[in-house]
Design an enzyme around this catalytic site. Sequence first.
Site, PDB file in Angstrom:
ATOM      1  N   ARG A  76      -2.807 -10.697   4.288  1.00 53.73           N
ATOM      2  CA  ARG A  76      -2.901 -10.789   2.957  1.00 53.73           C
ATOM      3  C   ARG A  76      -1.760 -10.063   2.077  1.00 53.73           C
ATOM      4  O   ARG A  76      -1.484  -8.722   2.140  1.00 53.73           O
ATOM      5  CB  ARG A  76      -4.412 -10.114   2.349  1.00 53.73           C
ATOM      6  CG  ARG A  76      -4.412 -10.385   0.759  1.00 53.73           C
ATOM      7  CD  ARG A  76      -5.952  -9.744   0.563  1.00 53.73           C
ATOM      8  NE  ARG A  76      -6.173  -9.689  -1.005  1.00 53.73           N
ATOM      9  CZ  ARG A  76      -5.683  -8.701  -1.771  1.00 53.73           C
ATOM     10  NH1 ARG A  76      -4.863  -7.946  -1.462  1.00 53.73           N
ATOM     11  NH2 ARG A  76      -6.005  -8.890  -3.115  1.00 53.73           N
ATOM     12  N   LYS A  87       0.878  -1.169   0.001  1.00 52.82           N
ATOM     13  CA  LYS A  87      -0.101  -0.150   0.147  1.00 52.82           C
ATOM     14  C   LYS A  87       0.913   1.206  -0.017  1.00 52.82           C
ATOM     15  O   LYS A  87       1.932   1.247   0.467  1.00 52.82           O
ATOM     16  CB  LYS A  87      -0.888  -0.162   0.994  1.00 52.82           C
ATOM     17  CG  LYS A  87      -1.964  -1.003   1.168  1.00 52.82           C
ATOM     18  CD  LYS A  87      -3.076  -1.064  -0.035  1.00 52.82           C
ATOM     19  CE  LYS A  87      -3.983  -2.136   0.120  1.00 52.82           C
ATOM     20  NZ  LYS A  87      -4.745  -2.468   1.270  1.00 52.82           N
TER      21      LYS A  87
END
Length: 288
Positions: free
Chosen positions: A262, A223
């Site tokens: 994840r 991210k």
Amino acid sequence: MRVRDLTVQGRCLVMGIVNVTEDSFSDGGKWIEVDNAIAHARELVAHGADMIDVGGESTRPGATRVDPELEARRVAPVIAALSQEGIPTSVDTMRAATARAAAEAGTSMINDVSGGLADPEMYRVMAETDLPVCLMHWRTVAGAAFAEASGAADHGDGVVADVHRVLDELVDKALAAGVDKDNIVLDPGLGFAKTREDNWSLLQALPEFIAGEFPILVGASRKRFLAEVRSARGLKPSPVDADPATAAVTAISAHQGAWGVRVHDVPSSRDAVDVAAAWNTGGKDCHG
């Protein structure tokens, strides 16, 4: 199938990501061919992934939605092949029809980044398939283009309180539709309509979420706010350059008791998970 059947005893579960898409933010197009996607999934399992999350539609900022039938055609063959090999999978989708196709192909979990809100039929499919489901916090609306839903949202009195409240609402909606309580995992939605400060606040508050009633999946991999760790040192990192920071988040999340992470880069995060498990037990009974 229940969440407990997927849970790894003694450590955090590692969910490897396989994007069968053309435009995912870090690996778009690399695994678009079914055979390549299956081979990549096998590689992730060999490196220590416990489950493979298969997605056929990018949720990166600015992405446009793909045709529902195309999404199902992308994910179902991959899931079917992995299922036949005994590899647990989750399907990353906001569409009820794709979730149903994945269930028919043998998926072990439905992972909906909209928390079930993007498709009015999703909760019903979740209940009817009787599969574990992951409900994520993301302020978006049904049918919206990702470009319209990807900006930072107004979280009212604060992002942590807002995520707690919305996740509670999602759980209530799922239970009302008939989803089994033992089949629910929650995801605070790092990076989705959240600022850098929002994301760090959620990670700081992660123990609050982990202490709740439902297992927590952490999806921080690659991210932007993690890439900015290097940007602060004057570097210009790509999403892949955020893998070391992702592994750090994995280690801390696993140490604090997250149900799963994840991730794109499985080897580093599996090492991080195993370190956390050894740390928590003093090295006793930590054999993966």
